[in-house]
Design a protein around this motif. Structure first.
Motif, mmCIF file in Angstrom:
data_model
loop_
_atom_site.group_PDB
_atom_site.id
_atom_site.type_symbol
_atom_site.label_atom_id
_atom_site.label_comp_id
_atom_site.label_asym_id
_atom_site.label_seq_id
_atom_site.Cartn_x
_atom_site.Cartn_y
_atom_site.Cartn_z
ATOM 1 N N SER A 95 0.833 -10.258 -7.640
ATOM 2 C CA SER A 95 0.927 -8.798 -7.705
ATOM 3 C C SER A 95 -0.165 -8.175 -6.837
ATOM 4 O O SER A 95 -1.340 -8.510 -6.982
ATOM 5 N N GLY A 98 -1.251 -1.418 -6.107
ATOM 6 C CA GLY A 98 -0.940 -0.269 -5.276
ATOM 7 C C GLY A 98 0.161 -0.518 -4.258
ATOM 8 O O GLY A 98 0.508 0.378 -3.493
ATOM 9 N N TYR A 99 0.749 -1.706 -4.261
ATOM 10 C CA TYR A 99 1.815 -2.048 -3.315
ATOM 11 C C TYR A 99 3.061 -1.247 -3.641
ATOM 12 O O TYR A 99 3.531 -1.255 -4.780
ATOM 13 N N THR A 100 3.609 -0.552 -2.650
ATOM 14 C CA THR A 100 4.781 0.303 -2.868
ATOM 15 C C THR A 100 6.048 -0.270 -2.248
ATOM 16 O O THR A 100 7.092 0.368 -2.276
ATOM 17 N N GLY A 101 5.990 -1.475 -1.698
ATOM 18 C CA GLY A 101 7.119 -2.047 -0.982
ATOM 19 C C GLY A 101 8.092 -2.856 -1.814
ATOM 20 O O GLY A 101 8.979 -3.493 -1.263
ATOM 21 N N TRP A 124 -2.204 -1.838 3.076
ATOM 22 C CA TRP A 124 -1.907 -0.859 2.048
ATOM 23 C C TRP A 124 -1.145 0.296 2.664
ATOM 24 O O TRP A 124 -1.461 0.708 3.772
ATOM 25 N N PRO A 125 -0.115 0.864 2.099
ATOM 26 C CA PRO A 125 0.418 0.611 0.767
ATOM 27 C C PRO A 125 1.729 -0.162 0.736
ATOM 28 O O PRO A 125 2.214 -0.517 -0.327
ATOM 29 N N ASP A 126 2.341 -0.451 1.925
ATOM 30 C CA ASP A 126 3.733 -0.912 1.865
ATOM 31 C C ASP A 126 4.037 -2.270 2.487
ATOM 32 O O ASP A 126 5.185 -2.627 2.649
#
Length: 135
Positions: A95, A98-101, A124-126
């Motif tokens: 994990s 803050g990963y948004t992908g 960061w972030p994707d």
């Protein structure tokens, strides 16, 4: 004539018994599919994220009691998880904070006879990825 037939049966019986012992011994001495206690999974965090790694060990009933997590691990950190001796594999959930992908990355390991090494990459972030590398 009967004496010769009896002798052939007896030697055939001995041959069958010897074959059973040889084959049975081969089964008893077959190598175990469990891990060696000194085998491990190694991680190097070269991503732009804090990272958690959670280990779900595969093996006999009760091995789930040895599951655990490492985290959060900062950028540039390195760490290892040692296979429990009775493990036959592992599933690792990686994990990236803050990963948004998408969902966490999953690594499956079925060969416990050797070490496995991974490099964690991302910005960061994707963008986040788990790369298998040579140990």
């Amino acid at each position: 004539m009967k004496a010769g037939t009896h002798r052939v049966r007896r030697s055939g019986g001995y041959a069958a018994a010897a074959l059973a012992i040889v084959l049975g011994g081969g089964i008893l001495t077959a190598p175990s599919a469990a891990a060696s206690a000194d085998r491990s999974l190694s991680f190097s965090n070269e991503s732009g994220f804090l990272v958690d790694t959670c280990y779900e060990w595969k093996g006999p009933d009760g091995i789930q009691q040895k599951n655990y997590c490492h985290g959060p691990r900062p950028v540039a950190d390195k760490w290892k998880a040692h296979f429990p001796a009775e493990a036959t594999g592992a599933t690792v959930k990686v994990s990236f904070a803050g990963y948004t992908g998408g969902p966490p990355k999953t690594v499956t390991v079925d060969d416990v006879s050797k070490d496995h090494c991974f490099k964690l990459k991302g910005t960061w972030p994707d963008y986040a990825d788990v790369l298998k590398v040579n140990c």
